[in-house]
Enzyme design. Structure first.
Site, PDB file in Angstrom:
ATOM      1  N   ASP A  74       0.814  -1.221   0.000  1.00 52.10           N
ATOM      2  CA  ASP A  74       0.000   0.000   0.000  1.00 52.10           C
ATOM      3  C   ASP A  74       0.842   1.264   0.000  1.00 52.10           C
ATOM      4  OD1 ASP A  74      -2.283  -1.547   0.069  1.00 52.10           O
ATOM      5  OD2 ASP A  74      -2.587  -1.333   2.228  1.00 52.10           O
ATOM      6  N   GLU A 105       1.213  -1.363   5.404  1.00 56.00           N
ATOM      7  CA  GLU A 105      -0.139  -1.745   5.020  1.00 56.00           C
ATOM      8  C   GLU A 105      -1.068  -0.677   5.585  1.00 56.00           C
ATOM      9  OE1 GLU A 105      -3.058  -4.147   3.187  1.00 56.00           O
ATOM     10  OE2 GLU A 105      -0.877  -4.029   2.972  1.00 56.00           O
ATOM     11  N   LYS A 107      -4.968   0.165   6.461  1.00 53.64           N
ATOM     12  CA  LYS A 107      -6.286  -0.437   6.672  1.00 53.64           C
ATOM     13  C   LYS A 107      -7.194   0.538   7.416  1.00 53.64           C
ATOM     14  CE  LYS A 107      -5.765  -4.618   4.945  1.00 53.64           C
ATOM     15  NZ  LYS A 107      -6.547  -5.049   3.774  1.00 53.64           N
TER      16      LYS A 107
END
Length: 242
Positions: A74, A105, A107
């Site tokens: 990401d 990452e 999220k």
């Protein structure tokens, strides 16, 4: 009239602005993929703005000279001075493993599943083969740089745990394999964490999540120094004419 600048107030204002943007995305963007991409782009833009220009920030795949590739990452913080080769095909970037300082990452929420997912992404990058060659300079030659551990982490807006860094977090992060280690993370509305060299976790308050995350991340990047110079000859073996 005072000329002093209250740095804490500036960062708290940035944090509130980021929270407003990301909460607006969560509320009004219903498609999970679109929501995730919009959140990632906000973090990428923010880090591009505040990190020094020597650090590039993008979403990308990481590759090595053997042709192996990581999962899609990401947010990648990388260098393009000593390993300048970044492939871009149809808007998708492929960055050599030698260039990478840190990966994240991104999220919506901190929970066990997302911690494990970020750890798997970290492992997919750390498993890649990196090269390091000598660097010629005006006074001679620097020896090849030793390879450092790539920093890995998780960035979220909120936490599914009421107390984000208590026992469930400790248990989830404590069972990760060394190559899956998450060095640092940010839960924007609740706090940030960093894993210290002795394996203990240091955390921030909720209101200082962003300033803590940025300062600790920047310190880690400084401590890494410069990425190794890649062996372009090894990458060139993919070409039949070389």
């Amino acid at each position: 009239m005072s000329n002093n600048v209250n740095m804490k107030e500036l960062f708290l204002g940035m944090q509130q602005e980021m929270l407003y943007k990301l909460n607006t995305i969560r509320k009004h963007v219903t498609h999970p993929g679109t929501k995730g991409n919009a959140t990632e782009l906000n973090w990428i833009d923010w880090l591009r703005t505040y990190l020094p220009n020597r650090y590039c920030v993008d979403q990308a795949f990481i590759v090595d000279y053997t042709g192996n590739r990581s999962d899609q990452i990401d947010l990648v913080i990388y260098d393009n001075q000593y390993s300048p080769f970044v492939f871009c095909q149809d808007g998708v970037k492929y960055i050599p493993a030698e260039s990478v300082y840190a990966i994240f990452e991104v999220k919506q929420a901190l929970n066990k599943a997302n911690l494990e997912y970020a750890a798997t992404k970290a492992e997919s990058v750390r498993a890649l083969q990196r090269t390091s060659v000598s660097i010629v300079h005006a006074g001679g030659t620097y020896p090849p740089r030793p390879l450092f551990e790539i920093v890995a982490g998780l960035i979220t807006t909120s936490s599914d745990w009421n107390q984000p860094f208590e026992k469930p977090f400790g248990e989830a992060i404590g069972v990760l394999k060394p190559e899956q280690k998450l060095n640092i993370g940010c839960v924007l509305n609740s706090g940030s964490f960093i894993m210290k060299p002795d394996g203990t976790i240091e955390t921030s308050s909720g209101e200082e999540a962003l300033i803590f995350f940025f300062i600790k991340l920047f310190t880690q990047l400084q401590n890494l120094g410069t990425v190794p110079a890649m062996d372009i000859d090894l990458y060139s073996r993919a070409l039949e004419s070389i």
